[in-house]
Design a protein around this motif. Sequence first.
Motif, mmCIF file in Angstrom:
data_model
loop_
_atom_site.group_PDB
_atom_site.id
_atom_site.type_symbol
_atom_site.label_atom_id
_atom_site.label_comp_id
_atom_site.label_asym_id
_atom_site.label_seq_id
_atom_site.Cartn_x
_atom_site.Cartn_y
_atom_site.Cartn_z
ATOM 1 N N SER A 1 -24.185 -4.673 -6.465
ATOM 2 C CA SER A 1 -22.683 -4.040 -7.501
ATOM 3 C C SER A 1 -22.843 -2.465 -6.567
ATOM 4 C CB SER A 1 -23.092 -3.142 -8.752
ATOM 5 O OG SER A 1 -24.474 -2.852 -8.542
ATOM 6 N N VAL A 2 -21.159 -1.949 -7.416
ATOM 7 C CA VAL A 2 -21.473 -0.676 -7.288
ATOM 8 C C VAL A 2 -21.248 0.202 -8.450
ATOM 9 C CG1 VAL A 2 -18.937 0.580 -6.414
ATOM 10 C CG2 VAL A 2 -18.864 -1.437 -5.430
ATOM 11 N N VAL A 3 -21.919 1.260 -7.364
ATOM 12 C CA VAL A 3 -22.223 2.270 -8.123
ATOM 13 C C VAL A 3 -22.190 3.663 -7.462
ATOM 14 C CG1 VAL A 3 -25.061 4.064 -8.549
ATOM 15 C CG2 VAL A 3 -24.461 1.431 -8.664
ATOM 16 N N ASP A 4 -21.161 4.840 -8.349
ATOM 17 C CA ASP A 4 -21.064 6.332 -7.356
ATOM 18 C C ASP A 4 -22.622 6.878 -6.827
ATOM 19 O OD1 ASP A 4 -20.878 9.228 -7.948
ATOM 20 O OD2 ASP A 4 -18.482 8.332 -7.655
ATOM 21 N N SER A 5 -22.365 7.777 -5.797
ATOM 22 C CA SER A 5 -23.389 8.077 -5.214
ATOM 23 C C SER A 5 -24.391 9.507 -5.896
ATOM 24 C CB SER A 5 -22.535 8.788 -3.999
ATOM 25 O OG SER A 5 -22.000 9.617 -3.991
ATOM 26 N N ASP A 6 -23.051 9.703 -6.765
ATOM 27 C CA ASP A 6 -23.358 10.561 -7.977
ATOM 28 C C ASP A 6 -24.778 10.374 -8.576
ATOM 29 O OD1 ASP A 6 -21.818 12.901 -6.426
ATOM 30 O OD2 ASP A 6 -20.140 12.707 -7.571
ATOM 31 N N SER A 7 -24.512 9.158 -9.085
ATOM 32 C CA SER A 7 -25.715 8.167 -10.249
ATOM 33 C C SER A 7 -27.347 7.478 -9.433
ATOM 34 C CB SER A 7 -24.893 7.652 -11.428
ATOM 35 O OG SER A 7 -24.097 6.738 -10.716
ATOM 36 N N ALA A 8 -26.606 7.805 -8.001
ATOM 37 C CA ALA A 8 -27.698 7.046 -7.641
ATOM 38 C C ALA A 8 -29.156 6.872 -7.998
ATOM 39 C CB ALA A 8 -27.230 6.516 -5.983
ATOM 40 N N LEU A 9 -29.380 8.411 -8.349
ATOM 41 C CA LEU A 9 -30.771 8.869 -7.895
ATOM 42 C C LEU A 9 -31.603 8.524 -9.437
ATOM 43 C CD1 LEU A 9 -31.181 11.516 -5.928
ATOM 44 C CD2 LEU A 9 -32.073 10.118 -5.461
ATOM 45 N N THR A 10 -30.380 8.923 -10.703
ATOM 46 C CA THR A 10 -30.788 8.713 -11.744
ATOM 47 C C THR A 10 -30.622 7.248 -12.572
ATOM 48 O OG1 THR A 10 -29.267 11.296 -12.303
ATOM 49 C CG2 THR A 10 -29.735 9.024 -14.242
ATOM 50 N N GLN A 11 -29.701 6.716 -11.552
ATOM 51 C CA GLN A 11 -29.810 4.898 -12.325
ATOM 52 C C GLN A 11 -31.673 4.213 -11.330
ATOM 53 O OE1 GLN A 11 -27.059 2.382 -12.036
ATOM 54 N NE2 GLN A 11 -25.448 4.245 -11.633
ATOM 55 N N ILE A 12 -31.701 4.542 -10.218
ATOM 56 C CA ILE A 12 -32.881 4.917 -9.522
ATOM 57 C C ILE A 12 -34.316 5.246 -10.959
ATOM 58 C CG2 ILE A 12 -34.598 4.671 -7.874
ATOM 59 C CD1 ILE A 12 -32.702 5.605 -6.470
ATOM 60 N N GLN A 13 -34.647 5.749 -11.130
ATOM 61 C CA GLN A 13 -35.048 6.382 -11.339
ATOM 62 C C GLN A 13 -35.357 5.661 -13.305
ATOM 63 O OE1 GLN A 13 -33.514 11.059 -11.731
ATOM 64 N NE2 GLN A 13 -36.033 11.197 -11.123
ATOM 65 N N ALA A 14 -33.971 5.663 -14.057
ATOM 66 C CA ALA A 14 -34.446 5.005 -14.775
ATOM 67 C C ALA A 14 -34.210 3.696 -14.972
ATOM 68 C CB ALA A 14 -32.449 4.763 -15.650
ATOM 69 N N GLY A 15 -34.018 2.697 -13.935
ATOM 70 C CA GLY A 15 -35.069 1.208 -13.686
ATOM 71 C C GLY A 15 -33.424 0.582 -13.331
ATOM 72 N N ALA A 16 -32.063 1.154 -13.784
ATOM 73 C CA ALA A 16 -31.509 0.113 -13.763
ATOM 74 C C ALA A 16 -30.776 -0.564 -11.854
ATOM 75 C CB ALA A 16 -29.986 1.291 -13.827
ATOM 76 N N ILE A 17 -31.061 0.322 -10.861
ATOM 77 C CA ILE A 17 -31.351 -0.477 -9.922
ATOM 78 C C ILE A 17 -32.211 -0.021 -8.545
ATOM 79 C CG2 ILE A 17 -28.222 0.187 -9.489
ATOM 80 C CD1 ILE A 17 -28.632 2.650 -7.921
ATOM 81 N N ASP A 18 -32.512 -1.175 -7.488
ATOM 82 C CA ASP A 18 -33.517 -0.176 -7.275
ATOM 83 C C ASP A 18 -33.387 0.587 -5.452
ATOM 84 O OD1 ASP A 18 -35.185 -2.255 -8.792
ATOM 85 O OD2 ASP A 18 -34.369 -3.733 -8.375
ATOM 86 N N ILE A 19 -32.231 0.503 -4.971
ATOM 87 C CA ILE A 19 -31.578 0.998 -3.774
ATOM 88 C C ILE A 19 -30.391 1.071 -4.358
ATOM 89 C CG2 ILE A 19 -31.125 -1.222 -3.093
ATOM 90 C CD1 ILE A 19 -32.882 0.111 0.054
ATOM 91 N N TYR A 20 -30.559 2.458 -3.774
ATOM 92 C CA TYR A 20 -28.660 3.009 -3.376
ATOM 93 C C TYR A 20 -28.809 2.454 -2.017
ATOM 94 C CZ TYR A 20 -24.637 4.874 -2.995
ATOM 95 O OH TYR A 20 -23.460 5.496 -2.208
ATOM 96 N N ALA A 21 -28.768 1.448 -1.395
ATOM 97 C CA ALA A 21 -28.368 1.109 0.387
ATOM 98 C C ALA A 21 -27.175 2.028 1.047
ATOM 99 C CB ALA A 21 -27.905 -0.119 0.176
ATOM 100 N N ASP A 22 -27.104 2.961 0.682
ATOM 101 C CA ASP A 22 -25.859 3.899 1.010
ATOM 102 C C ASP A 22 -26.366 5.374 1.346
ATOM 103 O OD1 ASP A 22 -22.952 2.742 2.204
ATOM 104 O OD2 ASP A 22 -23.048 1.868 0.154
ATOM 105 N N ALA A 23 -27.111 5.724 2.100
ATOM 106 C CA ALA A 23 -27.586 6.868 2.757
ATOM 107 C C ALA A 23 -26.614 8.172 1.633
ATOM 108 C CB ALA A 23 -27.843 7.038 4.369
ATOM 109 N N LEU A 24 -27.972 9.094 1.442
ATOM 110 C CA LEU A 24 -26.895 9.876 1.006
ATOM 111 C C LEU A 24 -27.368 10.956 1.829
ATOM 112 C CD1 LEU A 24 -28.654 9.603 -3.108
ATOM 113 C CD2 LEU A 24 -26.661 9.184 -2.375
ATOM 114 N N SER A 25 -26.669 12.305 2.229
ATOM 115 C CA SER A 25 -26.653 12.901 3.377
ATOM 116 C C SER A 25 -28.254 13.846 2.687
ATOM 117 C CB SER A 25 -25.348 13.487 3.229
ATOM 118 O OG SER A 25 -25.033 14.766 1.844
ATOM 119 N N SER A 26 -28.204 15.025 4.008
ATOM 120 C CA SER A 26 -28.453 15.916 3.727
ATOM 121 C C SER A 26 -28.794 16.886 2.657
ATOM 122 C CB SER A 26 -29.062 16.652 5.554
ATOM 123 O OG SER A 26 -27.723 17.409 5.322
ATOM 124 N N LYS A 27 -27.247 16.913 2.437
ATOM 125 C CA LYS A 27 -27.291 18.016 0.942
ATOM 126 C C LYS A 27 -28.510 17.612 -0.178
ATOM 127 C CE LYS A 27 -23.056 15.858 -0.561
ATOM 128 N NZ LYS A 27 -23.530 16.007 -1.588
#
Length: 850
Positions: A74-100
């Motif tokens: 599925s498509v997820v905005d990078s801004d919400s990726a960490l929140t969705q992993i913590q919530a158990g909605a997704i298991d991985i955000y396969a696109d890399a986040l940056s060093s920031k």
Amino acid sequence: MSKKSFMFVVGLLVVASMVLTACQPKATATEAPVVETEAPVATEVATEAATPEPTEVVPATTRHGGWLDEIVFSVVDSDSALTQIQAGAIDIYADALSSKDLPAIKEAGVKYSTSNGLYYDILFNPAEFTSGKLNPFSNRKIREAMNWMIDRNYINQEVYAGGGLVKFFAIQTQGPDYVDLIDTARSLETFYAYNPEKGKEVITAEMEGMGAELVDGKWSFNGEPVSLIFVIRNDSDKTRIPIGEYVASQLESIGFTVDRQMKTGSEASPIWIGSTPSDGLWNIYTAAWSSTIIDRDESNIFQEMYLDSSLQGIPAFMANVSDPEFKEIGDKLAVSDYADLEERHSMMARAMELSLQDSLQLFLIDGKGFIPYAQNVIATADLAAGVQGGQIWPYTLRFDGEEGGTFRWATQDLFGDPWNAIAGSNWAYDAGAYRATASDDVMYDPYTGLVWPLRIEKAEVTVKEGLPVGKTLDWITLDFAPEIQVPGDVWVDWDATAQTFVTSETKFPEGQTALRKTTVYYPADLFETVKWHDGSAFSMGDIVMSLIMTFDRAKEDSAIYDPQAVPNYEVFMSQFKGVKIVSTDPLVIDFYSDITLTDAELLIPDLWPQFSFGEASWDALAIGNLAEAAGEVAYSVDKAGPAEIEQTSYIGGPSLEILTKYLEQATTDSYIPYAPTMSQYVTAEEAAARYANMKTWYEAHGHYWIGTGPYYLDKVFMTEKTLTLKSFADYPDLSDRWANYGVPKIAEVELDGPGQVTIGGEATFDVYVTFQGEPYASADVKTVKVMLYDATGATVLVTEAQLVEEGQYSVTLAAADTEKLEAGSNKLEVAVVPSVVSQPTFASVEFVTQ
């Protein structure tokens, strides 16, 4: 980029590694070995240590196919990726986040992997516009001058929190090729350092030479403002927004009017990659590229990222009119056309210089990506490509201590371009999905970039004496011969009219020789064990169809001729010497070429029907070819666009109805494509069975995307931008075959020495190399290279550190070295190049001379 037209020749060069990262792109190859010899060798030389023993123990399994039951994309905005992993909605955000984002990743308490194959740049449209509107970037000198207009250090600090590396070249910054060319790199980086006054001076002179005028501080042409259309990606990791804003401001500061057009990847693609450059729909694009393998030899990268012979086939690249010398060198480097490593070094150095003069792309930052995932996930990351971009992820991704389950994969977008194996979607997020559905001849090692047998069993490589080729792994043999004659019965070309292969004795009656021969052996049970997802047995027809497609699209007499295929084909033919099916039971194939690399493992021809953008059976290609020959669809956007027809898609859109029509026709006719050749390998009964299986598959799944990989594509929802992969139970390998990769042995380096050195005196520095707190074995270190820079940044000395004891090296600056320094601050830098991972580690220390 057409893998089958080029990779077929060179084996598995990194060119196949370039993938658009929504803009993403081997877009750059990231890892290449430094091989330093005084002269070419004529004997077998090991260039790298073998892959270390597994560091992870995985319980045995009887499961076949993927570890997971299904993977929901599925498509997820990078801004919400960490929140969705913590919530158990997704298991991985396969696109890399940056060093920031690294502090936020750590704070979120999720696991993560890193990748080093992502880099950012500005891509210019080099075409002259048919509208008569002035395009400043059709002028090579203006593109070159843009290097002086951009402060790369500022971008790194402000956008990436200092976590990236300033990038001037297509080759990886601080990668092994960069280490080998450090003198040239540092000199050019100094010459093209941020200098807006110089940039403005050059651009002003060139603009006036093109007939533009600076009126009240704004450039105009024929009475109209020179307005630049700047397509800025606003999705992905969001870092291209501030990059675009900064570059736009720099252009406005010297008189240009900039039309900032914020676009998602899907919105931007039809403009910068889907339009004809001369139509003038854009001037600049915020590009980014990612490698899908560790690139052990980046010599192809100049052709790939600048020249009209680029294997990517991107229209802007095709429109670039490069300096003839640059094109000659770039094309020769791409096919390893050099006598020895010394000549390669010289050619690479010159290509680096000419690439900055060309600057079709203005490289900015070598980034480090961070891929976050849940704590219960096991994900093997390729050192260059990460998870999504790596070939190995479909074979290793799983839940810790668990077989099966539903895995939720999130990415930045899906379906950026139509999916077809020949010239379809090159977007990283699409490739991440379809990669799981395919097999291939070999598997890239995610840590070294060498290859292991995947579907082949073994290979033998014979190279002409005197060429610097070595081998590492036991599954391949290497020997040398004073001359390699090409037999008269090998296939060297294709007659598109007669639809038959041309033999060497016909085309070259005087005979020909090759620089190397590779013999590939497949398992005796290949055709019994390998199945297509629709139930069809893998067959010789699939192999032969793959060979035919290497040639046919580039032939004007072909019913599916496409000019887009011609540049790649011409490069291919310049080094290709022939292919011969020695045996079909078991399958054994000889391959002859003039391309050689330093690693024999990378001289395996890509004979499997795995094309640039996916895997395809002969029957799937047959219906696509029929549809293209009828003028209803076309594989490439280059052909589909001008013809105003659909680009072929095997997963959705109007193409499906067209393909279905030609499936019915093929079924009725018991159609065997390229019958004068293919009928020797495909029977009418097999054809009927293939088409029946494909029809049944389509009725069940609603698409024609069929592979042989560990997962199959179950359902596709184009509008919702989601898809589901399911484990393929008939996959021949056990799920745990590739599950033993542990932690890559990346060196940790400390450099210590005096803070003050007397000019004309001797100084000693210590280098400490460790891994997880233990000394790094010297047997696993290829070299510890040392660079000394003076106060101006000029390179004063390049040498090697000396081993003192395990984990410790010494660097001594002699009196003659320090005499070359002036009073002021200087820098000593070391690069530790391991042999068990293709990733150098840099460290530096500054000291004062007086």
